[in-house]
Design a protein around this motif. Structure first.
Motif, short mmCIF file in Angstrom:
data_model
loop_
_atom_site.label_atom_id
_atom_site.label_comp_id
_atom_site.label_asym_id
_atom_site.label_seq_id
_atom_site.Cartn_x
_atom_site.Cartn_y
_atom_site.Cartn_z
N UNK A 224 40.67 4.56 -4.15
CA UNK A 224 39.25 4.39 -3.78
C UNK A 224 38.89 5.13 -2.51
N UNK A 225 39.80 5.99 -2.00
CA UNK A 225 39.57 6.72 -0.75
C UNK A 225 39.78 8.23 -0.97
N UNK A 226 38.84 8.89 -1.65
CA UNK A 226 39.00 10.33 -1.91
C UNK A 226 38.93 11.15 -0.62
N UNK A 227 39.86 12.12 -0.50
CA UNK A 227 39.90 12.97 0.69
C UNK A 227 38.74 13.96 0.69
N UNK A 228 38.13 14.11 1.85
CA UNK A 228 37.07 15.10 2.02
C UNK A 228 37.65 16.50 2.15
N UNK A 229 36.83 17.48 1.80
CA UNK A 229 37.21 18.89 1.94
C UNK A 229 36.65 19.40 3.27
N UNK B 89 42.70 18.65 7.66
CA UNK B 89 42.91 19.95 7.01
C UNK B 89 44.21 19.91 6.21
N UNK B 90 44.13 20.40 4.97
CA UNK B 90 45.32 20.49 4.12
C UNK B 90 45.73 21.95 3.97
N UNK B 91 46.99 22.16 3.73
CA UNK B 91 47.48 23.50 3.41
C UNK B 91 46.65 24.10 2.28
N UNK B 92 46.17 25.33 2.49
CA UNK B 92 45.22 25.94 1.54
C UNK B 92 45.81 26.07 0.14
N UNK B 93 47.10 26.23 0.04
CA UNK B 93 47.74 26.40 -1.27
C UNK B 93 48.13 25.06 -1.90
N UNK C 111 55.21 21.09 9.88
CA UNK C 111 54.64 19.83 9.39
C UNK C 111 54.45 19.87 7.88
N UNK C 112 54.40 18.72 7.23
CA UNK C 112 54.09 18.68 5.80
C UNK C 112 52.71 19.30 5.55
N UNK C 113 52.46 19.74 4.32
CA UNK C 113 51.22 20.47 4.04
C UNK C 113 49.95 19.63 4.12
N UNK C 114 50.09 18.33 4.24
CA UNK C 114 48.90 17.47 4.34
C UNK C 114 48.66 16.94 5.75
N UNK D 77 42.88 21.57 12.24
CA UNK D 77 42.24 20.36 12.77
C UNK D 77 41.72 20.59 14.19
N UNK D 78 42.35 21.49 14.92
CA UNK D 78 41.98 21.66 16.33
C UNK D 78 40.61 22.30 16.49
#
Length: 541
Positions: A171-176, A210-214, A234-237, A243-244
């Protein structure tokens, strides 16, 4: 009270979990009017500011961290008018107000996500979130191997075949956050609350936007709480470079407002050098020191984390933000009741090994004096000033944390640290509200921890906190500096200005320097005036 715009550098900030702090109307759920009525007690305790966990409209699938409307107040907690009164009352008392902001994801009830569900794949409405086609010949496999923090896949498939990302609950979809409309929306949300007078924002999952683009595969569990390795990429998520840029934009907005408005990062990032990047001069003001929270009750490990934290933050001109408990971890009065060095527990149930209650409280009192003696700022979690332990025998059938169900009942979850706190020993719901109602059941032992059993009682945990906060302010410990003193391998000792802080972790008592005048001790000294095991002392030397 802090008087400069850099008030946050040495402030002590008190976290309120709104549903569990004070209930004004007797429905069993804490609310904003209840908080407002209790603010004078926080003024008396001696804190500088209050941080409120989310009170926005929400279906409450994750206790309000699933936000449906960032510019409102959930009717369970009151109204916007109640929020305005709370902010005004706090300011009249000399308290600053920090509110929670949840930018990584929205609720699936949010108007944006509802519009996305009604729209076709590839539509502008879906671009605000992270939708992808599935793998396999019929698209029936998730787009990648990412796992939810709460267990299971981080992807949910819709009837039209597309999948959306949810690093937390379904119920918590991640924003782009690569979408300019998302960025503009949150700038507007910041201004909405800044215009109402809030003094800052604690940013939930600040390292996750921010997530890894790929969307690179990652097979390890997506544990957000202490889940990042201190070495390697860091992990891709989590903790992506992008983020900075977001926080630099936000900082520019806050700097337009008077009074030292602040941003506080909830960023489970290691090593400390990477965490320090969140508090560079043009980004956030504070970042919780989670390695310190998770450190075992051992002197060498604690000293190493204190040293590395102070050194990393010094490179960017920031102070360190110390913390021992919050709404996501087992309370430190219980956590420290287990043998030192045991792995962190994701909740404790009645069928789990139980902590040593007396040992946990003894160490918690010592840990608190150690923390409050350090230079920098500090956060307290509601109820810790009462010595509250975790509710470790909470019935499983009342658990609400989504981690409980999504983990297949493998994790007890965080409900045990979120039980409504006790104010009056002999009142209904221990003074939480005017009725017996309580959204989570309170244990019978709550009576002995109630505020009215401890206020003005010498030696009580509450009075220890009050004395520590007053002494910390009098001696400006938050704006001081640390110089280690040699007391052997079984103790930690340092000077902060003219104050000596000594914590003994060993069986042999530790002698204080000749002529030392004890100001505060977490437990009585021995007959020879020495510091016993699991005790912290503040002394003038």
């Amino acid at each position: 009270m802090p008087s400069t715009e850099a008030w946050w550098r040495d402030a002590v900030i008190y976290q309120i979990y709104p549903r569990s702090f004070a209930d004004a109307n007797g429905d069993g759920m804490g609310d904003l009017p209840g908080i407002t009525a209790r603010l004078p007690q926080l003024r008396r305790l001696g804190v500088d500011a209050v941080w409120l966990s989310p009170f926005y409209p929400s279906p409450q699938h994750d206790a309000g961290y699933d936000v449906a409307d960032y510019r409102g107040v959930d009717p369970r907690f009151g109204s916007l008018g109640d929020a305005d009164k709370l902010i005004t009352t706090a300011h009249e008392l000399g308290l600053k107000i920090i509110v929670d902001l949840v930018p990584n994801h929205t609720s699936s009830d949010h108007v944006w996500f509802q519009a996305a569900l009604r729209s076709a794949p590839g539509s502008p409405e879906r671009e605000r979130y992270i939708f992808r086609d599935g793998k396999g010949p019929d698209g029936s496999e998730p787009p990648n191997s990412w796992q939810s923090v709460f267990g299971g896949s981080a992807w949910q498939r819709l009837d039209d075949g597309q999948w959306y990302l949810h690093l937390f609950d379904v119920s918590q979809p991640d924003l782009n956050w690569d979408h300019p409309e998302v960025r503009a929306e949150f700038i507007d949300i910041l201004r909405f609350w800044l215009d109402r007078g809030v003094d800052g924002f604690r940013v939930d999952v600040a390292h996750g936007l921010i997530k890894d683009a790929e969307l690179t595969d990652w097979t390890s569990p997506a544990t957000v709480l202490g889940g990042l390795e201190p070495v390697g990429p860091p992990p891709p998520m989590w903790d992506q470079e992008g983020v900075h840029e977001i926080y630099r934009q936000w900082r520019a907005v806050l700097d337009e407002y008077p009074g030292g408005r602040i941003l506080v990062a909830e960023a489970w990032v290691q090593p400390e050098e990477r965490l320090a990047r969140y508090v560079r001069p043009d980004e956030m003001h504070q970042a919780f020191n989670f390695p310190y929270l998770e450190a075992p009750w051992k002197p060498a490990e604690l000293r190493a984390i204190i040293d590395s934290s102070l050194a990393a933050n010094a490179t960017v001109g920031a102070t360190t933000t110390w913390v021992l408990s919050n709404h996501d971890v087992v309370r430190h009065a219980s956590r420290l009741g287990f043998p030192a060095g045991e792995p962190r527990k994701p909740g404790i149930g009645a069928d789990d090994p139980q902590p040593d209650v007396a040992l946990g409280l003894r160490r918690a009192r010592a840990a608190t004096l150690l923390m409050l003696g350090l230079p920098g700022s500090a956060y307290l979690y509601q109820g810790e000033e009462l010595g509250l332990p975790e509710h470790t025998t909470l019935p499983d059938e009342v658990r609400e944390d989504p981690a409980w169900e999504r983990s297949g009942h493998a994790e007890k979850g965080r409900d045990g640290c979120r039980v409504p706190i006790p104010w009056e020993a002999d009142a209904p719901s221990y003074g939480f509200g005017p009725s017996d109602a309580s959204w989570l059941p309170q244990p019978s032992v709550w009576a002995e921890y109630a505020l009215d059993r401890q206020a003005d009682v010498p030696g009580s945990t509450y009075e220890l906190y009050r004395s520590a906060l007053a002494t910390r302010r009098e001696h400006a410990l938050g704006s001081g500096s640390l110089d280690w003193a040699d007391t052997g391998e079984s103790a930690l000792a340092f000077r902060n200005g003219g104050l000596l802080v000594v914590t003994n972790f060993g069986a042999e008592p530790v002698a204080l320097p000749a002529g030392a005048r004890v100001l505060l001790s977490s437990e009585p000294l021995d007959a020879d005036g020495r510091v016993p095991l699991d005790v912290t002392v503040w002394a003038l030397v």
